[in-house]
Design a protein around this motif. Structure first.
Motif, PDB file in Angstrom:
ATOM      1  N   THR A 251       0.834  -1.205   0.000  1.00 18.49           N
ATOM      2  CA  THR A 251       0.000   0.000   0.000  1.00 18.49           C
ATOM      3  C   THR A 251       0.866   1.251   0.000  1.00 18.49           C
ATOM      4  N   ALA A 252       1.834   1.312   0.908  1.00 14.08           N
ATOM      5  CA  ALA A 252       2.683   2.496   1.007  1.00 14.08           C
ATOM      6  C   ALA A 252       3.538   2.681  -0.248  1.00 14.08           C
TER       7      ALA A 252
ATOM      8  N   THR B 149      -6.183   8.423  -0.032  1.00  9.60           N
ATOM      9  CA  THR B 149      -6.231   9.532   0.932  1.00  9.60           C
ATOM     10  C   THR B 149      -7.405  10.484   0.709  1.00  9.60           C
ATOM     11  N   GLY B 150      -7.969  10.463  -0.491  1.00  5.15           N
ATOM     12  CA  GLY B 150      -9.031  11.411  -0.816  1.00  5.15           C
ATOM     13  C   GLY B 150      -8.504  12.792  -1.158  1.00  5.15           C
ATOM     14  N   CYS B 151      -7.191  12.925  -1.291  1.00  7.13           N
ATOM     15  CA  CYS B 151      -6.567  14.213  -1.609  1.00  7.13           C
ATOM     16  C   CYS B 151      -6.207  14.255  -3.091  1.00  7.13           C
ATOM     17  N   TRP B 152      -7.075  14.858  -3.868  1.00  7.05           N
ATOM     18  CA  TRP B 152      -6.874  14.953  -5.312  1.00  7.05           C
ATOM     19  C   TRP B 152      -6.257  16.305  -5.632  1.00  7.05           C
ATOM     20  N   SER B 153      -5.070  16.296  -6.223  1.00  8.42           N
ATOM     21  CA  SER B 153      -4.434  17.563  -6.580  1.00  8.42           C
ATOM     22  C   SER B 153      -5.037  18.087  -7.876  1.00  8.42           C
ATOM     23  N   GLU B 154      -4.724  19.334  -8.187  1.00  5.09           N
ATOM     24  CA  GLU B 154      -5.220  19.940  -9.427  1.00  5.09           C
ATOM     25  C   GLU B 154      -4.636  19.264 -10.661  1.00  5.09           C
ATOM     26  N   ARG B 155      -3.530  18.542 -10.510  1.00  2.00           N
ATOM     27  CA  ARG B 155      -2.889  17.861 -11.649  1.00  2.00           C
ATOM     28  C   ARG B 155      -3.656  16.614 -12.084  1.00  2.00           C
ATOM     29  N   LEU B 156      -4.482  16.077 -11.200  1.00  2.00           N
ATOM     30  CA  LEU B 156      -5.119  14.782 -11.448  1.00  2.00           C
ATOM     31  C   LEU B 156      -6.557  14.932 -11.918  1.00  2.00           C
TER      32      LEU B 156
ATOM     33  N   ILE C 286      -2.075   3.518   5.279  1.00  2.00           N
ATOM     34  CA  ILE C 286      -2.586   4.737   4.650  1.00  2.00           C
ATOM     35  C   ILE C 286      -2.076   5.980   5.387  1.00  2.00           C
ATOM     36  N   SER C 287      -1.948   5.899   6.702  1.00  2.00           N
ATOM     37  CA  SER C 287      -1.398   7.049   7.433  1.00  2.00           C
ATOM     38  C   SER C 287       0.055   7.289   7.028  1.00  2.00           C
ATOM     39  N   CYS C 288       0.777   6.215   6.691  1.00  2.00           N
ATOM     40  CA  CYS C 288       2.170   6.364   6.241  1.00  2.00           C
ATOM     41  C   CYS C 288       2.250   6.978   4.844  1.00  2.00           C
ATOM     42  N   VAL C 289       1.169   6.862   4.082  1.00  2.00           N
ATOM     43  CA  VAL C 289       1.102   7.516   2.775  1.00  2.00           C
ATOM     44  C   VAL C 289       1.012   9.028   2.991  1.00  2.00           C
ATOM     45  N   SER C 290       0.164   9.436   3.927  1.00  2.00           N
ATOM     46  CA  SER C 290      -0.032  10.864   4.185  1.00  2.00           C
ATOM     47  C   SER C 290       1.141  11.488   4.938  1.00  2.00           C
ATOM     48  N   ALA C 291       1.700  10.741   5.884  1.00  2.00           N
ATOM     49  CA  ALA C 291       2.815  11.239   6.697  1.00  2.00           C
ATOM     50  C   ALA C 291       3.877  10.148   6.750  1.00  2.00           C
TER      51      ALA C 291
ATOM     52  N   GLY D 170      12.850   2.641   9.668  1.00  2.00           N
ATOM     53  CA  GLY D 170      12.043   1.445   9.886  1.00  2.00           C
ATOM     54  C   GLY D 170      10.790   1.426   9.045  1.00  2.00           C
ATOM     55  N   GLY D 171      10.304   2.601   8.707  1.00  2.00           N
ATOM     56  CA  GLY D 171       9.172   2.719   7.794  1.00  2.00           C
ATOM     57  C   GLY D 171       7.911   2.018   8.250  1.00  2.00           C
TER      58      GLY D 171
END
Length: 201
Positions: free
Chosen positions: A87-88, A102-109, A176-181, A186-187
């Protein structure tokens, strides 16, 4: 025309990597795929239809990777860790997957609506793409339910399904939280392993 459809989706994905979706032209996508613009419109109906199909394909690809990750190990915790790593890593490499999770769609997409849209397409794959697209919450539920089915499937000792579902959802939400932050040293692997160590899996 499955081959032409895939070529067109590949061309659209490549074009999106180079410029914002608003600057991607249908004629350029058709030319890059080696088909006529009419073939593109016959397949997808419109630029919105192309966007929905592209998002659907990337969602399906992500979920297919989840299935592979869940099958890659025998230990349940390692299966969930592999799913979190997939996922990450996929979200890091694929802007569409990252936006879907994440539900965060940038203007590029492209940002197609998640609800179903009316479809008159004769193409079954397009009718499916015109159906509802998964939200971030839908992805959590889809991955959690797939993990529960694999980990608690036939031939396995019957775990407490509610506890198993919580452990699976925890792994997905951590990923998914690791995607956002993004985590530090260790990741996602260390985070998920540490969280699952105390969980009944």
């Amino acid at each position: 025309m499955p081959a032409a459809r895939e070529s067109l989706l590949d061309a659209a994905y490549t074009a999106l990597a180079r410029r914002p979706w608003s600057a991607v032209r249908m004629v350029d996508v058709a030319a890059a795929a080696g088909v006529s613009r009419q073939t593109l419109y016959n397949e997808f109906g419109s630029k919105e239809g192309l966007a929905r199909a592209l998002v659907r394909r990337e969602a399906d690809g992500y979920l297919a990777g989840v299935e592979r990750a869940l099958a890659a190990h025998t230990d349940p915790r390692e299966r969930l860790t592999a799913t979190a790593e997939w996922t990450a890593a996929t979200a890091r490499e694929n802007a569409l997957v990252r936006a879907m999770l994440t539900g965060c769609w940038s203007e590029r997409l492209p940002a197609p609506t998640l609800t179903a849209v009316p479809s008159s397409s004769a193409v079954p794959a397009q009718r499916r793409a015109d159906g509802p697209l998964p939200s971030p919450g839908d992805f959590v539920a889809l991955v959690r339910d797939r993990a529960v089915a694999v980990l608690g499937g036939p031939g396995k000792a019957k775990p407490d399904t509610a506890e198993l579902a919580r452990s699976c959802e925890l792994a997905v939400r951590l990923a998914i939280s690791c995607v956002s932050a993004p985590p530090g040293e260790g990741g996602v692997t260390d985070l998920v392993r540490a969280a699952l160590y105390r969980q009944p899996v």
